[in-house]
Design a protein around this motif. Structure first.
Motif, PDB file in Angstrom:
ATOM      1  N   GLU A 170      11.553  -2.486   3.245  1.00 40.75           N
ATOM      2  CA  GLU A 170      11.792  -1.722   2.018  1.00 40.75           C
ATOM      3  C   GLU A 170      12.723  -0.538   2.292  1.00 40.75           C
ATOM      4  O   GLU A 170      12.638   0.476   1.630  1.00 40.75           O
ATOM      5  CB  GLU A 170      10.456  -1.204   1.472  1.00 40.75           C
ATOM      6  N   GLN A 192       8.389  -8.591   1.666  1.00 40.15           N
ATOM      7  CA  GLN A 192       9.582  -8.871   0.862  1.00 40.15           C
ATOM      8  C   GLN A 192      10.510  -9.929   1.463  1.00 40.15           C
ATOM      9  O   GLN A 192      10.808 -10.932   0.824  1.00 40.15           O
ATOM     10  CB  GLN A 192      10.357  -7.571   0.615  1.00 40.15           C
ATOM     11  N   LYS A 195       8.782 -13.452   1.942  1.00 41.55           N
ATOM     12  CA  LYS A 195       8.459 -14.211   0.725  1.00 41.55           C
ATOM     13  C   LYS A 195       9.735 -14.763   0.100  1.00 41.55           C
ATOM     14  O   LYS A 195       9.741 -15.868  -0.446  1.00 41.55           O
ATOM     15  CB  LYS A 195       7.608 -13.397  -0.263  1.00 41.55           C
ATOM     16  N   ARG A 213       2.321   2.122   4.519  1.00 36.04           N
ATOM     17  CA  ARG A 213       3.428   3.041   4.223  1.00 36.04           C
ATOM     18  C   ARG A 213       3.047   4.434   4.699  1.00 36.04           C
ATOM     19  O   ARG A 213       1.973   4.934   4.364  1.00 36.04           O
ATOM     20  CB  ARG A 213       3.724   3.081   2.735  1.00 36.04           C
ATOM     21  N   GLU A 215       3.367   7.220   3.691  1.00 30.17           N
ATOM     22  CA  GLU A 215       3.622   8.066   2.514  1.00 30.17           C
ATOM     23  C   GLU A 215       3.100   9.467   2.813  1.00 30.17           C
ATOM     24  O   GLU A 215       1.896   9.645   2.979  1.00 30.17           O
ATOM     25  CB  GLU A 215       2.846   7.528   1.295  1.00 30.17           C
ATOM     26  N   ARG A 221      -3.033   8.235  -6.147  1.00 32.82           N
ATOM     27  CA  ARG A 221      -2.586   6.845  -6.297  1.00 32.82           C
ATOM     28  C   ARG A 221      -1.839   6.291  -5.078  1.00 32.82           C
ATOM     29  O   ARG A 221      -1.332   5.176  -5.124  1.00 32.82           O
ATOM     30  CB  ARG A 221      -1.719   6.717  -7.552  1.00 32.82           C
ATOM     31  N   LEU A 223      -1.933   5.419  -0.877  1.00 28.53           N
ATOM     32  CA  LEU A 223      -2.664   5.310   0.379  1.00 28.53           C
ATOM     33  C   LEU A 223      -1.679   4.869   1.460  1.00 28.53           C
ATOM     34  O   LEU A 223      -0.623   4.310   1.146  1.00 28.53           O
ATOM     35  CB  LEU A 223      -3.787   4.274   0.259  1.00 28.53           C
ATOM     36  N   PHE A 226      -2.540  -0.204   1.743  1.00 25.83           N
ATOM     37  CA  PHE A 226      -2.938  -0.659   0.403  1.00 25.83           C
ATOM     38  C   PHE A 226      -2.798  -2.172   0.329  1.00 25.83           C
ATOM     39  O   PHE A 226      -2.119  -2.781   1.153  1.00 25.83           O
ATOM     40  CB  PHE A 226      -2.077   0.013  -0.684  1.00 25.83           C
ATOM     41  N   TYR A 332      17.723  -5.636  -2.278  1.00 27.66           N
ATOM     42  CA  TYR A 332      17.546  -7.067  -2.604  1.00 27.66           C
ATOM     43  C   TYR A 332      17.516  -7.351  -4.101  1.00 27.66           C
ATOM     44  O   TYR A 332      17.378  -8.490  -4.521  1.00 27.66           O
ATOM     45  CB  TYR A 332      16.266  -7.609  -1.935  1.00 27.66           C
ATOM     46  N   GLU A 354       2.235   3.375 -12.014  1.00 27.69           N
ATOM     47  CA  GLU A 354       3.006   2.145 -11.745  1.00 27.69           C
ATOM     48  C   GLU A 354       2.104   1.142 -11.039  1.00 27.69           C
ATOM     49  O   GLU A 354       1.511   1.442 -10.013  1.00 27.69           O
ATOM     50  CB  GLU A 354       4.206   2.491 -10.856  1.00 27.69           C
ATOM     51  N   ILE A 355       2.038  -0.062 -11.608  1.00 27.03           N
ATOM     52  CA  ILE A 355       1.147  -1.086 -11.056  1.00 27.03           C
ATOM     53  C   ILE A 355       1.961  -2.163 -10.318  1.00 27.03           C
ATOM     54  O   ILE A 355       1.562  -2.657  -9.274  1.00 27.03           O
ATOM     55  CB  ILE A 355       0.351  -1.813 -12.175  1.00 27.03           C
ATOM     56  N   SER A 357       6.061  -3.815  -9.343  1.00 27.82           N
ATOM     57  CA  SER A 357       7.503  -3.625  -9.286  1.00 27.82           C
ATOM     58  C   SER A 357       8.121  -4.973  -8.921  1.00 27.82           C
ATOM     59  O   SER A 357       7.583  -5.681  -8.067  1.00 27.82           O
ATOM     60  CB  SER A 357       7.763  -2.574  -8.206  1.00 27.82           C
ATOM     61  N   ARG A 361      16.384 -11.430  -7.526  1.00 28.02           N
ATOM     62  CA  ARG A 361      16.930 -11.052  -6.210  1.00 28.02           C
ATOM     63  C   ARG A 361      18.383 -11.463  -6.067  1.00 28.02           C
ATOM     64  O   ARG A 361      18.832 -12.468  -6.652  1.00 28.02           O
ATOM     65  CB  ARG A 361      16.139 -11.727  -5.088  1.00 28.02           C
ATOM     66  N   CYS A 399       7.744 -10.266  -7.490  1.00 29.03           N
ATOM     67  CA  CYS A 399       7.238  -8.902  -7.693  1.00 29.03           C
ATOM     68  C   CYS A 399       6.053  -8.628  -6.776  1.00 29.03           C
ATOM     69  O   CYS A 399       5.514  -9.541  -6.152  1.00 29.03           O
ATOM     70  CB  CYS A 399       6.809  -8.710  -9.145  1.00 29.03           C
ATOM     71  N   GLY A 400       5.686  -7.373  -6.698  1.00 27.20           N
ATOM     72  CA  GLY A 400       4.505  -6.957  -5.944  1.00 27.20           C
ATOM     73  C   GLY A 400       3.591  -6.159  -6.851  1.00 27.20           C
ATOM     74  O   GLY A 400       4.038  -5.216  -7.511  1.00 27.20           O
ATOM     75  N   GLY A 402       0.405  -3.757  -7.040  1.00 26.87           N
ATOM     76  CA  GLY A 402      -0.471  -2.881  -6.249  1.00 26.87           C
ATOM     77  C   GLY A 402      -1.909  -3.146  -6.673  1.00 26.87           C
ATOM     78  O   GLY A 402      -2.343  -2.685  -7.720  1.00 26.87           O
TER      79      GLY A 402
HETATM   80  P1  AMO Z   1       6.933  -1.281  -4.411  1.00 24.24           P
HETATM   81  O1  AMO Z   1       7.336  -0.456  -3.243  1.00 24.24           O
HETATM   82  O2  AMO Z   1       7.187  -0.686  -5.754  1.00 24.24           O
HETATM   83  O3  AMO Z   1       7.689  -2.663  -4.416  1.00 24.24           O
HETATM   84  O4  AMO Z   1       5.400  -1.657  -4.276  1.00 24.24           O
HETATM   85  C1  AMO Z   1       4.779  -2.569  -5.178  1.00 24.24           C
HETATM   86  C2  AMO Z   1       3.516  -1.971  -5.761  1.00 24.24           C
HETATM   87  O5  AMO Z   1       2.622  -1.639  -4.708  1.00 24.24           O
HETATM   88  C3  AMO Z   1       1.893  -0.494  -5.052  1.00 24.24           C
HETATM   89  N1  AMO Z   1       2.083   0.546  -4.018  1.00 24.24           N
HETATM   90  C4  AMO Z   1       1.112   1.340  -3.526  1.00 24.24           C
HETATM   91  N2  AMO Z   1      -0.195   1.420  -3.805  1.00 24.24           N
HETATM   92  C5  AMO Z   1      -0.927   2.341  -3.140  1.00 24.24           C
HETATM   93  N3  AMO Z   1      -0.429   3.165  -2.189  1.00 24.24           N
HETATM   94  C6  AMO Z   1       0.887   3.113  -1.862  1.00 24.24           C
HETATM   95  N4  AMO Z   1       1.354   3.911  -0.921  1.00 24.24           N
HETATM   96  C7  AMO Z   1       1.719   2.175  -2.547  1.00 24.24           C
HETATM   97  N5  AMO Z   1       3.035   1.845  -2.492  1.00 24.24           N
HETATM   98  C8  AMO Z   1       3.223   0.866  -3.365  1.00 24.24           C
HETATM   99  C9  AMO Z   1       2.382  -0.014  -6.405  1.00 24.24           C
HETATM  100  C10 AMO Z   1       3.736  -0.664  -6.507  1.00 24.24           C
HETATM  101  O6  AMO Z   1       4.114  -0.897  -7.848  1.00 24.24           O
HETATM  102  N6  AMO Z   1       8.854  -5.439  -2.393  1.00 24.24           N
HETATM  103  C11 AMO Z   1       8.630  -4.723  -3.630  1.00 24.24           C
HETATM  104  C12 AMO Z   1       7.990  -5.608  -4.683  1.00 24.24           C
HETATM  105  C13 AMO Z   1       8.888  -6.715  -5.152  1.00 24.24           C
HETATM  106  O7  AMO Z   1       9.998  -6.424  -5.624  1.00 24.24           O
HETATM  107  O8  AMO Z   1       8.491  -7.872  -5.052  1.00 24.24           O
HETATM  108  C14 AMO Z   1       7.756  -3.512  -3.348  1.00 24.24           C
HETATM  109  O9  AMO Z   1       7.131  -3.387  -2.334  1.00 24.24           O
HETATM  110  O10 AMO Z   1       1.511  -0.506  -7.409  1.00 24.24           O
END
Ligand code: AMO
Length: 431
Positions: A170, A192, A195, A213, A215, A221, A223, A226, A332, A354-355, A357, A361, A399-400, A402
């Motif tokens: 990412e 990513q 898949k 991550r 973060e 919201r 962690l 996750f 991507y 945000e749930i 994303s 591609r 998509c992914g 969370g």
């Molecule tokens: P993205 O980085 O937006 O997209 O992550 C996808 C979803 O994962 C959740 N998320 C998290 N939940 C909890 N703690 C975190 N630190 C955290 N980071 C992300 C969110 C987010 O919407 N590869 C792309 C997806 C794709 O395009 O297929 C991706 O990782 O709900």
């Protein structure tokens, strides 16, 4: 206790008036003991619920010695009860202490004495004896089952990709790196690249796994570890993926209320999360909405936390934000042919949260290489990935989701740590 005594037990939720007169055995944790002198009432919990036991005579002194939350095996006769919350009760004839609990315990799992979330997380295993908390994790398990069932029905294949990886998926930020024999390795931020590659052999794949991550933000919201439900499909566009996610989210919620209401009833029922349709709002329309709310954001800027909270007041339930500026999205993601500043991308929001994303591609290797460079990434680090684009890579989208954030919505929890058994964040590394 004999070896098979535990197998011959009866569960608390399975007894009713038809059992009156029977001699049955139960196992569970003492939640309460009300001592009235000549008679005592115990409330005992097992995985299905509570039963009430009536204790008299010599047995009373046994119960006076047993601390609450100890494990007991009780044998007795089922009889009528005057208690309103039970259909029948157990007249206790025999009790055996199987495991004595400490007194006092670090938290009160019945929830009568409220403990802070931090204190509860320090004693998480015990925290699960609270009915609302255990139902969060039963719902989590059921939601995973329903999501899998849904994706199988759409011909997706479940896959498992590595979590120890050699290059960022990412982009470079937020990566946990470590020594891997003589090399540098990282914990996967998402599946990513894998898949996407798998669409050329399996067409439709999904993976449910933990990702990592670094973060630095300490929020309700985020962690460091996750769970994400990732999907990727050949020959679908981002609009098709939104259709799938919309259907998946709505049908999972409907199914949980229809078939697991005994769990869902433990969560605040004042918030209605059931919807029939999920609106799709462009990023540009969001900017207009925000402007009218006094929040001015220039095209190309990300939607800040305060902006999303404002937007969440206008759209308090599920909504998609579609067609984000290309520069805000990862390498991507494909841009629109006639308007390259906009990308074929979407986020699914619930209010401010945000749930999901996702997007269509880029599947052309030369253009993908350029995109990597434009984003300041070194294409050489992605050579393995790039070569797969020469092997008949289909156009694809995905998509992914969370999953922990989705669980926040399902259980009406305001902190992601509530719905994760052993959360990992900037400060918490144990238990
Ligand atoms: P993205 O980085 O937006 O997209 O992550 C996808 C979803 O994962 C959740 N998320 C998290 N939940 C909890 N703690 C975190 N630190 C955290 N980071 C992300 C969110 C987010 O919407 N590869 C792309 C997806 C794709 O395009 O297929 C991706 O990782 O709900």
């Amino acid at each position: 206790m004999n070896d098979n005594d535990t197998m011959k037990r009866t569960f608390a939720s399975s007894i009713d008036k038809t059992n009156i007169g029977q001699n049955l055995t139960f196992i569970g944790w003492i939640e309460d003991f009300r001592d009235m002198g000549k008679i005592g009432f115990i409330s005992v919990r097992d995985m299905t619920g509570n039963f009430q036991g009536v204790v008299t005579g010599e047995l009373l002194s046994n119960f006076r010695e047993i601390p609450r939350q100890s494990v007991i095996m009780v044998n007795g006769i089922i009889q009528e009860t005057r208690a309103e919350s039970f259909q029948v009760e157990v007249k206790v004839e025999k009790v055996e202490l199987l495991s004595k609990a400490a007194n006092p315990l670090p938290i009160d799992p019945t929830g009568r004495v409220i403990s802070s979330l931090d204190k509860r997380l320090d004693s998480r295993a015990l925290d699960l004896r609270n009915l609302r908390i255990s139902n969060i994790f039963k719902t989590r398990s059921n939601a995973l089952y329903l999501i899998r069932k849904y994706l199988f029905s759409k011909m997706f294949v479940e896959v498992n990709t590595p979590k120890i990886i050699g290059s960022a998926t990412e982009g470079g930020a937020d990566l946990f790196g470590f020594e891997y024999f003589a090399k540098k390795a990282f914990l996967a931020q998402s599946p990513q690249l894998y898949k996407e590659q798998l669409t050329l052999g399996l067409e439709r794949v999904f993976e449910i796994s933990s990702y990592f991550r670094a973060e630095p933000s300490h929020t309700v919201r985020h962690l460091s570890e996750f769970v994400s439900v990732d999907l990727e499909a050949a020959f679908l566009e981002y609009g098709d993926v939104m259709d799938i996610i919309e259907d998946l989210v709505i049908s999972t919620i409907k199914d949980l209320y229809a078939n697991y209401n005994n769990q869902m009833k433990h969560f605040d029922d004042s918030q209605d999360i059931l919807v029939d349709k999920i609106p799709r709002i462009t990023y540009e329309k969001c900017l207009e909405d925000l402007k009218s709310l006094g929040e001015k954001i220039e095209f190309g800027e990300d939607l800040s936390d305060p902006a999303l909270r404002k937007l969440g007041e206008t759209y308090p339930k599920f909504y998609f934000i579609v067609d984000w500026p290309t520069k805000l999205k990862p390498f991507y993601i494909l841009e629109h042919e006639k308007k390259s500043e906009l990308s074929k991308s979407f986020d699914l929001q619930y209010g401010y949260l945000e749930i999901v994303s996702g997007g269509t591609r880029e599947h052309d290797s030369a253009r993908l290489k350029n995109k990597l460079q434009e984003k300041g990434l070194n294409p050489n680090s992605f050579s393995n990935h790039l070569q797969t684009f020469e092997w008949g890579m289909p156009p694809h989208s995905g998509c992914g989701l969370g999953f922990d954030r989705f669980m926040m919505i399902l259980t009406k929890s305001t902190n992601i740590r509530e719905v994760v058994l052993y959360p990992r964040d900037t400060e918490r590394l144990s238990p």
